[in-house]
Every structure is written in C-alpha cells, then in structure tokens.
Design a protein around this motif. Structure first.
Motif, PDB file in Angstrom:
ATOM      1  N   LEU A  18      38.386  44.263  71.067  1.00 31.32           N
ATOM      2  CA  LEU A  18      37.759  44.067  69.753  1.00 31.32           C
ATOM      3  C   LEU A  18      37.037  45.335  69.301  1.00 31.32           C
ATOM      4  O   LEU A  18      37.098  45.701  68.121  1.00 31.32           O
ATOM      5  N   VAL A  19      36.363  46.006  70.223  1.00 30.44           N
ATOM      6  CA  VAL A  19      35.667  47.258  69.880  1.00 30.44           C
ATOM      7  C   VAL A  19      36.676  48.327  69.451  1.00 30.44           C
ATOM      8  O   VAL A  19      36.474  49.021  68.444  1.00 30.44           O
ATOM      9  N   ILE A  20      37.777  48.437  70.180  1.00 27.42           N
ATOM     10  CA  ILE A  20      38.802  49.415  69.819  1.00 27.42           C
ATOM     11  C   ILE A  20      39.377  49.091  68.438  1.00 27.42           C
ATOM     12  O   ILE A  20      39.547  49.980  67.598  1.00 27.42           O
ATOM     13  N   GLY A  21      39.660  47.818  68.197  1.00 28.27           N
ATOM     14  CA  GLY A  21      40.175  47.423  66.883  1.00 28.27           C
ATOM     15  C   GLY A  21      39.194  47.733  65.771  1.00 28.27           C
ATOM     16  O   GLY A  21      39.568  48.243  64.707  1.00 28.27           O
ATOM     17  N   PHE A  22      37.927  47.446  66.013  1.00 24.48           N
ATOM     18  CA  PHE A  22      36.902  47.735  65.003  1.00 24.48           C
ATOM     19  C   PHE A  22      36.810  49.234  64.730  1.00 24.48           C
ATOM     20  O   PHE A  22      36.761  49.665  63.577  1.00 24.48           O
ATOM     21  N   LEU A  23      36.790  50.033  65.793  1.00 28.21           N
ATOM     22  CA  LEU A  23      36.693  51.488  65.621  1.00 28.21           C
ATOM     23  C   LEU A  23      37.911  52.053  64.902  1.00 28.21           C
ATOM     24  O   LEU A  23      37.796  52.977  64.102  1.00 28.21           O
ATOM     25  N   TYR A  25      39.960  50.431  62.690  1.00 30.45           N
ATOM     26  CA  TYR A  25      39.978  50.030  61.284  1.00 30.45           C
ATOM     27  C   TYR A  25      38.781  50.569  60.517  1.00 30.45           C
ATOM     28  O   TYR A  25      38.807  50.641  59.294  1.00 30.45           O
ATOM     29  N   ASN A  26      37.752  50.980  61.240  1.00 32.11           N
ATOM     30  CA  ASN A  26      36.587  51.605  60.619  1.00 32.11           C
ATOM     31  C   ASN A  26      36.829  53.089  60.374  1.00 32.11           C
ATOM     32  O   ASN A  26      36.091  53.727  59.636  1.00 32.11           O
ATOM     33  N   GLY A  27      37.865  53.658  60.997  1.00 30.61           N
ATOM     34  CA  GLY A  27      38.200  55.056  60.818  1.00 30.61           C
ATOM     35  C   GLY A  27      37.544  55.984  61.818  1.00 30.61           C
ATOM     36  O   GLY A  27      37.691  57.198  61.721  1.00 30.61           O
ATOM     37  N   THR A  28      36.842  55.427  62.785  1.00 32.18           N
ATOM     38  CA  THR A  28      36.185  56.256  63.792  1.00 32.18           C
ATOM     39  C   THR A  28      37.213  56.918  64.707  1.00 32.18           C
ATOM     40  O   THR A  28      37.069  58.087  65.061  1.00 32.18           O
ATOM     41  N   ILE A  29      38.221  56.171  65.089  1.00 30.15           N
ATOM     42  CA  ILE A  29      39.306  56.752  65.877  1.00 30.15           C
ATOM     43  C   ILE A  29      40.564  56.683  65.031  1.00 30.15           C
ATOM     44  O   ILE A  29      40.807  55.698  64.332  1.00 30.15           O
ATOM     45  N   ALA A  30      41.350  57.747  65.072  1.00 27.59           N
ATOM     46  CA  ALA A  30      42.543  57.807  64.230  1.00 27.59           C
ATOM     47  C   ALA A  30      43.616  58.641  64.922  1.00 27.59           C
ATOM     48  O   ALA A  30      43.393  59.190  66.001  1.00 27.59           O
ATOM     49  N   GLY A  31      44.748  58.710  64.296  1.00 24.19           N
ATOM     50  CA  GLY A  31      45.836  59.533  64.802  1.00 24.19           C
ATOM     51  C   GLY A  31      46.478  58.954  66.036  1.00 24.19           C
ATOM     52  O   GLY A  31      46.481  57.741  66.261  1.00 24.19           O
ATOM     53  N   GLY A  34      44.222  56.942  68.295  1.00 29.56           N
ATOM     54  CA  GLY A  34      43.978  55.613  67.757  1.00 29.56           C
ATOM     55  C   GLY A  34      45.123  54.657  68.032  1.00 29.56           C
ATOM     56  O   GLY A  34      44.911  53.501  68.398  1.00 29.56           O
ATOM     57  N   ILE A  35      46.341  55.155  67.865  1.00 29.95           N
ATOM     58  CA  ILE A  35      47.509  54.303  68.115  1.00 29.95           C
ATOM     59  C   ILE A  35      47.614  53.961  69.596  1.00 29.95           C
ATOM     60  O   ILE A  35      47.893  52.822  69.964  1.00 29.95           O
ATOM     61  N   VAL A  36      47.370  54.944  70.446  1.00 30.77           N
ATOM     62  CA  VAL A  36      47.428  54.682  71.896  1.00 30.77           C
ATOM     63  C   VAL A  36      46.370  53.652  72.284  1.00 30.77           C
ATOM     64  O   VAL A  36      46.639  52.720  73.053  1.00 30.77           O
ATOM     65  N   LEU A  37      45.167  53.797  71.734  1.00 24.48           N
ATOM     66  CA  LEU A  37      44.112  52.838  72.052  1.00 24.48           C
ATOM     67  C   LEU A  37      44.414  51.461  71.469  1.00 24.48           C
ATOM     68  O   LEU A  37      44.078  50.441  72.077  1.00 24.48           O
ATOM     69  N   LEU A  38      45.070  51.400  70.305  1.00 25.95           N
ATOM     70  CA  LEU A  38      45.460  50.100  69.751  1.00 25.95           C
ATOM     71  C   LEU A  38      46.493  49.421  70.637  1.00 25.95           C
ATOM     72  O   LEU A  38      46.434  48.201  70.841  1.00 25.95           O
TER      73      LEU A  38
END
Length: 70
Positions: A18-23, A25-31, A34-38
């Motif tokens: 949930l934290v990874i998803g929030f970060l 979609y919040n734009g904190t992690i990207a690129g 972000g995809i790997v963490l998703l």
C-alpha cells in the motif's frame, strides 16, 4: 501449495504494498524504479492473498505459527 506465511507477515506485506502504491501514484517514485516497485507490490499482494511465498519454500522459511495438538 502449503501455506508458509503467517498472519503478521501477510499484514506487513500488504502495508508495504500500500505504501509503494501510494508513493507511486503520489509521484514520489517514478520511472523504472516505480514500475519495478509496483510489480514487487503486486507480488506482495498476491503472496499475501494465497499465504504462500515461493522464495520461502526455496529457503525453507515458514512464518506460520506452530500448530499444537489438543
């Protein structure tokens, strides 16, 4: 498929996902990160739903509580 994840392990994985998803979609992690963490978050959710972690079975880890005979 024998369950090898305990309740607390499943809750922690869902919270991390949930934290990874929030970060994300919040734009904190990207690129790419972000995809790997998703993807990792998706794996966490899936393994929490089925209570089975393939890596745990490879390494012989079991976080389920010990069942005692009555």
């Amino acid at each position: 498929m024998k369950k090898n994840m305990g309740k607390s392990d499943r809750i922690i994985r869902v919270l991390i996902a949930l934290v990874i998803g929030f970060l994300y979609y919040n734009g904190t992690i990207a690129g790419t990160l972000g995809i790997v963490l998703l993807v990792l978050a998706g794996v966490f959710i899936l393994t929490s739903l089925v209570s089975f972690c393939p890596l745990y079975s490879i390494f012989g880890i079991n976080t389920c509580g010990i069942k005692r005979k009555a």
